[in-house]
Structure formats: C-alpha cells, structure tokens
Design a protein around this motif. Structure first.
Motif, PDB file in Angstrom:
ATOM      1  N   PRO A   1     -34.092  14.102 -27.122  1.00  0.00           N
ATOM      2  CA  PRO A   1     -35.002  15.089 -26.528  1.00  0.00           C
ATOM      3  C   PRO A   1     -34.522  15.698 -25.207  1.00  0.00           C
ATOM      4  CG  PRO A   1     -36.278  13.295 -27.438  1.00  0.00           C
ATOM      5  CD  PRO A   1     -34.837  12.891 -27.543  1.00  0.00           C
TER       6      PRO A   1
ATOM      7  N   GLU B   1     -41.309   8.899 -20.472  1.00  0.00           N
ATOM      8  CA  GLU B   1     -41.953  10.223 -20.497  1.00  0.00           C
ATOM      9  C   GLU B   1     -43.419  10.092 -20.948  1.00  0.00           C
ATOM     10  OE1 GLU B   1     -41.275  13.302 -19.724  1.00  0.00           O
ATOM     11  OE2 GLU B   1     -39.132  13.207 -19.262  1.00  0.00           O
TER      12      GLU B   1
ATOM     13  N   LEU C   1     -44.326  11.384 -24.474  1.00  0.00           N
ATOM     14  CA  LEU C   1     -43.907  10.515 -25.584  1.00  0.00           C
ATOM     15  C   LEU C   1     -44.795   9.273 -25.669  1.00  0.00           C
ATOM     16  CD1 LEU C   1     -40.021  10.815 -25.142  1.00  0.00           C
ATOM     17  CD2 LEU C   1     -41.504  12.120 -26.689  1.00  0.00           C
TER      18      LEU C   1
ATOM     19  N   VAL D   1     -42.395   4.464 -28.526  1.00  0.00           N
ATOM     20  CA  VAL D   1     -41.753   5.708 -28.060  1.00  0.00           C
ATOM     21  C   VAL D   1     -40.492   6.009 -28.874  1.00  0.00           C
ATOM     22  CG1 VAL D   1     -40.550   6.799 -26.106  1.00  0.00           C
ATOM     23  CG2 VAL D   1     -42.745   5.667 -25.741  1.00  0.00           C
TER      24      VAL D   1
ATOM     25  N   ILE E   1     -41.345   7.746 -32.037  1.00  0.00           N
ATOM     26  CA  ILE E   1     -41.738   9.147 -31.793  1.00  0.00           C
ATOM     27  C   ILE E   1     -40.492  10.012 -31.634  1.00  0.00           C
ATOM     28  CG2 ILE E   1     -42.891  10.735 -30.176  1.00  0.00           C
ATOM     29  CD1 ILE E   1     -44.863   9.028 -31.853  1.00  0.00           C
ATOM     30  N   ILE E   2     -39.515   9.524 -30.866  1.00  0.00           N
ATOM     31  CA  ILE E   2     -38.268  10.272 -30.657  1.00  0.00           C
ATOM     32  C   ILE E   2     -37.549  10.485 -31.988  1.00  0.00           C
ATOM     33  CG2 ILE E   2     -35.946  10.149 -29.639  1.00  0.00           C
ATOM     34  CD1 ILE E   2     -37.247   8.601 -27.261  1.00  0.00           C
TER      35      ILE E   2
ATOM     36  N   ILE F   1     -42.315  18.475 -27.202  1.00  0.00           N
ATOM     37  CA  ILE F   1     -41.102  17.649 -27.055  1.00  0.00           C
ATOM     38  C   ILE F   1     -39.877  18.539 -26.851  1.00  0.00           C
ATOM     39  CG2 ILE F   1     -39.630  15.854 -28.084  1.00  0.00           C
ATOM     40  CD1 ILE F   1     -42.113  14.874 -29.651  1.00  0.00           C
TER      41      ILE F   1
END
Length: 287
Positions: A164, A198, A201, A212, A215-216, A256
C-alpha cells in the motif's frame, strides 16, 4: 480451499496467491515451511537460484504427494548467468535442483548486464517446454523501456516491490500495454510497523474480523496483483491465505490507494545497483 487464478498474457493460469521462500534458510527450514504451506492448501511456490533453497523446495514438492501439474513453481535466474550459454546452463541447474522436468514460471531476477542474451535463452527454453511462462523482476518503467521493446516475447509477469505504500502506478500503466501481470515482492512491506499501524487498515481489520496483514493482502488481490507472502510460522502460513471470504468495497479500495507514497525501500534505478548485486554472492558456490 480453491485459490483464484489470473490469466497471463501467454494464456497460462497462475494461482493469484502463493508462498514466498525469500530468506528462508536451506537448513531444513525451507523444506518444513513449504511442506506446511502445501498442506495448508497453497499451490504456488516462489523460489530463486539466489535464495539457495531450490533443492529443499523441490524435495518438499516431491514429498507432498501432490500431482506436479497441481503446483505452480516459480524460480529466477541470477544475473551472473546472463551470458547466453551460461543462461542455458542455469535453467538446467534450476531444473536439476528442483528435481522437475519443467518450471511454471522463470524470471530474470535482476535487470542488469546481458539481459537480452538471458531473455533469448528463456524464450528458447520456453519453446523447448522447459519453462511454461517467462518473466522479469525488479524492472522499473525506465529499465522496462530500455530492454523489453527488444524482446520477441513479452514478459508474462514483472515481479517488483509492491504494497500500500508503494503501488507502482506508472509501472502498471506500462505493463497494461503488454498485458503483463504484476507480482508483488514484500506484499506486506516486509513487516513495516508504520504500515501495520495505519488507522485505516486497523479499522478495516476490525470491521471484517481480520488482521491488518489480511486486509493488505486482500487489497492487493483485488488490485489484480499476484501475491506470495512468506512465513515460517504454521499459524501465519494458514492465516495469510484467509482472504477470500470477504471483499473490500470500492470506497475502501480508494481509501487504501490513498496511502500510496510512490516510493519503495529498493530503487533499481539507483547508480551502482547492478554492480553491487553482481558482486553480492556466487550462486554456484555450492554446485
């Protein structure tokens, strides 16, 4: 669990999610990690001559009992072997170390030196059935423009730093023209603490009941990027692939995208990088 695939520009279907082996030592750790990944449902393994662990990857694949055609295997040629005859030998060396009669994807690991000669060797090996798909790695827009227009066959993938904080926007516009798929190394920013802290996130992780990292990885998957996070911990190997039971909304994807800083930790365009890498080590030291 069935992992989605992406169609490459040569027609081959590559699992969109895999297992990376960078920096996992060849002291039994790679064998163990790859066996765990395969047992957890991974069917895409990424290695390289310069990781010094191809043999353990090959042994883990063989001992898994999974049919060869169900596992996608990627390896990479190191730049000391780019002269044409050396490149031909390097392909055979990788096949022997892996104990395989073909490689699904073979990349030029670093874009310096006799790149054109090495690429010709890859094209020939692909025609001979030794390699199914051929690609490059660490090519920036500038390096891509230097070499790729002279290639007969366009790379199926370009494996570069991507997460990201570094979303490779300019490069992706160039790759779109040749339908070259981007593969991410360091998809989790090599554990960058700032990235994992972050607030956006963390909020999304809470919303979806994920961590997290998941999610990434989900964001990257939805961006059409091939990802293969690395871990030696069985629980993490399992949890990394638990990203196919939810979907980020288009607003969340845009948010994002807004984290992009346009700059990574590694700059392939920096002066002297090629020479530094060429002298970093000898991939044939143990042959």
């Amino acid at each position: 669990m069935t992992v989605p695939t992406f169609k490459l520009n040569d027609g081959n279907e590559i699992p969109a999610f895999g297992f990376g082996t960078f920096q996992i030592p060849a002291d039994g750790s790679t064998y163990q990690a790859v066996r765990q990944a395969l047992a957890a449902g991974y069917r895409h393994i990424d290695t390289a001559a310069a990781y010094f662990n191809e043999q353990e990857v090959g042994k883990a694949i063989k001992d898994s009992g999974i049919p060869r055609d169900k596992i996608w295997v990627t390896s990479k040629m190191w730049l000391q072997d780019y002269a044409y005859e050396d490149a031909k030998r390097a392909i055979n060396t990788t096949l022997n170390k892996l104990g395989l009669n073909y490689i699904d994807l073979y990349l030029l690991h670093q874009p310096y030196g006799k790149v054109s000669e090495a690429w010709q060797a890859l094209e020939k090996a692909q025609a001979a059935g030794k390699i199914r798909s051929i690609g490059v790695s660490n090519m920036t827009p500038k390096i891509w423009q230097k070499w790729v227009p002279g290639f007969q066959i366009m790379p199926a993938v370009n494996q570069v730093e991507f997460n990201p904080y570094f979303q490779q926007r300019k490069l992706r516009q160039i790759l779109a023209k040749t339908h070259t798929t981007l593969e991410a190394w360091a998809p989790l920013g090599e554990g960058n603490r700032e990235l994992f802290a972050e607030s956006l996130l963390k909020k999304l992780a809470e919303k979806y009941g994920k961590d997290v990292g998941q999610i990434i990885l989900r964001f990257e998957h939805q961006e059409g990027v091939i990802i293969f996070p690395k871990s030696i911990h069985e629980a993490r190997i399992k949890s990394n692939q638990e990203i196919f039971d939810f979907e980020l909304t288009s607003d969340e994807m845009d948010a994002i995208r807004g984290l992009d800083r346009g700059k990574g930790q590694h700059d392939p365009d920096a002066p002297g990088v090629g020479e530094m890498l060429l002298n970093a080590f000898d991939v044939h030291a143990n042959d």
